[in-house]
Design an enzyme around this catalytic site. Structure first.
Site, PDB file in Angstrom:
ATOM      1  CG  ASP A  98      -2.013   1.016   1.166  1.00 58.64           C
ATOM      2  OD1 ASP A  98      -1.941   1.904   0.304  1.00 58.64           O
ATOM      3  OD2 ASP A  98      -2.950   0.930   1.979  1.00 58.64           O
TER       4      ASP A  98
ATOM      5  CG  HIS B 177      -8.334   0.227  -4.873  1.00 55.45           C
ATOM      6  ND1 HIS B 177      -9.397   0.964  -4.421  1.00 55.45           N
ATOM      7  CD2 HIS B 177      -7.229   0.772  -4.281  1.00 55.45           C
ATOM      8  CE1 HIS B 177      -8.980   1.900  -3.579  1.00 55.45           C
ATOM      9  NE2 HIS B 177      -7.666   1.809  -3.485  1.00 55.45           N
TER      10      HIS B 177
END
Length: 461
Positions: free
Chosen positions: A275, A369
């Site tokens: 991330d 995403h």
């Protein structure tokens, strides 16, 4: 929660071992400047913090600490410590983790472009009913002085009441960042200086926000690589606010500790996903213009500052963990093992959103995403993401109350966060595994010059 903003990772030299970097107090290296940390450990953009040692009154006594930092076996460390204690030799230097400092003064406040620390506290204060502009200025002056001294590792002043929580530790990359919520300007009679960028965030269909844990007059971010150093700062600021402001809400988060991986790597969130792969680079001029308010920007008191959106995002980890690896990767659009896009390459390869598989379908799904959050899908909207993970125990159904304390920094949230979140709201495969439970938007002014306190240009300009 976005995982796809543009980034240019830097190649930097590996840090030296603790044995080679440890120095005596007389030979300690000086700190850096400009709001970036000096010391060892991996940074938020996948780089490596340069090695440096800055000794302070918070020192780790005895050679046991140095031996541990150098990677010696426990048996050898015990013998070395016993010999040192018997000979009453001078204490060794701090490890690079504890001795690292971040400057308080600079163009930007610390804690924005600073490499993300292992421990963090986020909290908001509301001014007391009888507190106005004068009281707020006095509080920011006290807070700034306390933050400057703690970030530098200075000892308590004579007669000062100190909890003693961090007496044995170095500054540990401590940063303290201050911001203002929209209601602050009403409480202090400064409505004419309210930035247009601080307009209320729109309602999003996926939001289930707890108002008691959202917004606030004043916002504070604390980060450090040592949990006790971070908590010490939290308590110090809370005590300084007594009588002027009260805590509205507080959240505690964490990240991977510096040196926890074999080499500098992008952090993983609690879903196990890499991330922050493509964060913008604050040192790049074009990226910096999207993160920080320019010197010629409006309002003038925000020059060098930034706007931060904070979201408490609970992850439905039990549901996520039940999905197969293939399903998880399809939702994100990246391989879980190394963060590479499903279109091929390595972690930092730009995703090829047009590439098709053998079945004629896009390798990166239409609702993946990284496709939904890609700058090219959002008119170039870019944010610097610097989040913390959180775990606040377990819910009544046994599910973990855990997820991401999302922090997005940008020069204008109406051009950064808002368009991206609207796109996510309309069709993001990851959204079904997330719950947005708290939110806030704050104006974070530029860093103070020496002799200034944070927000002085607003409150006294």
């Amino acid at each position: 929660m976005s995982t796809n903003s543009p980034n240019r990772p830097k190649n930097t030299k590996n840090t030296q071992s603790a044995r080679s970097t440890a120095k005596s107090a007389d030979g300690a290296a000086k700190t850096g400047s400009g709001g970036s940390a000096t010391g060892s450990g991996s940074d938020a953009r996948g780089g490596q913090r340069p090695a440096a040692v800055r000794l302070s009154r918070r020192r780790l006594l005895g050679t046991a600490s140095a031996a541990g930092a150098a990677g010696l076996a426990l048996g050898g460390a015990g013998g070395a410590w016993a010999h040192s204690a018997a000979q009453e030799e001078p204490p060794t230097a701090l490890s690079t983790l504890g001795s690292t400092t971040v400057p308080f003064h600079g163009t930007h406040q610390a804690g924005i472009a600073t490499p993300a620390q292992a421990h963090g506290h986020l909290l908001a204060f509301d001014l007391a009913a009888d507190s106005g502009r004068k009281q707020a200025a006095a509080l920011l002056r006290r807070w700034s002085d306390a933050a400057r001294r703690m970030m530098a590792g200075e000892p308590p002043r004579d007669g000062e009441r100190d909890t003693g929580i961090a007496l044995d530790a170095g500054p540990s990359s401590l940063t303290v960042t201050f911001g203002f919520g929209r209601t602050f300007f009403t409480r202090t009679g400064l409505e004419d200086r309210l930035p247009t960028q601080l307009a209320p965030l729109p309602d999003f269909s996926a939001d289930a926000l707890d108002k008691k844990r959202s917004d606030g007059d004043l916002w504070v971010q604390i980060g450090a690589d040592d949990a006790l150093v971070a908590f010490h700062a939290l308590r110090a600021l809370q005590r300084e606010a007594a009588g002027t402001a009260r805590v509205r809400w507080q959240m505690t988060g964490f990240n991977r500790s510096p040196g926890a991986t074999d080499r500098p790597r992008t952090v993983r969130n609690l879903m196990g996903q890499v991330d922050g792969t493509n964060n913008p680079d604050p040192d790049d001029k074009q990226d910096a213009e999207k993160i920080f308010v320019p010197a010629s920007g409006e309002p003038s008191w925000m020059a060098g500052g930034s706007y931060v959106v904070q979201r408490r995002i609970r992850m439905l980890l039990d549901e996520w963990d039940e999905r197969s690896l293939h399903e998880q990767e399809k939702v994100i659009g990246r391989r879980k093992s190394d963060g590479a896009p499903l279109s091929g390459g390595h972690e930092h390869t730009d995703p090829d959103l047009d590439k098709l598989g053998r079945d004629g379908q896009p390798l990166i799904a239409g609702n993946a995403h990284i496709r939904v959050t890609a700058p090219q899908s959002n008119g170039g909207a870019t944010m610097l993401r610097r989040p913390f993970s959180f775990h606040d125990g377990f819910r009544d159904d046994g599910a973990p109350d855990a997820g991401l304390l999302f922090l997005a920094w940008q020069a204008d949230p109406l051009r950064g966060f808002v368009p991206v979140q609207r796109k996510l709201d309309r069709g993001d495969a990851l959204s079904r595994f997330l719950r947005h439970e708290a939110s806030g938007l704050f104006a974070v002014p530029g860093g103070p010059l020496k002799g200034e306190y944070v927000g002085q240009r607003l409150l006294e300009g």
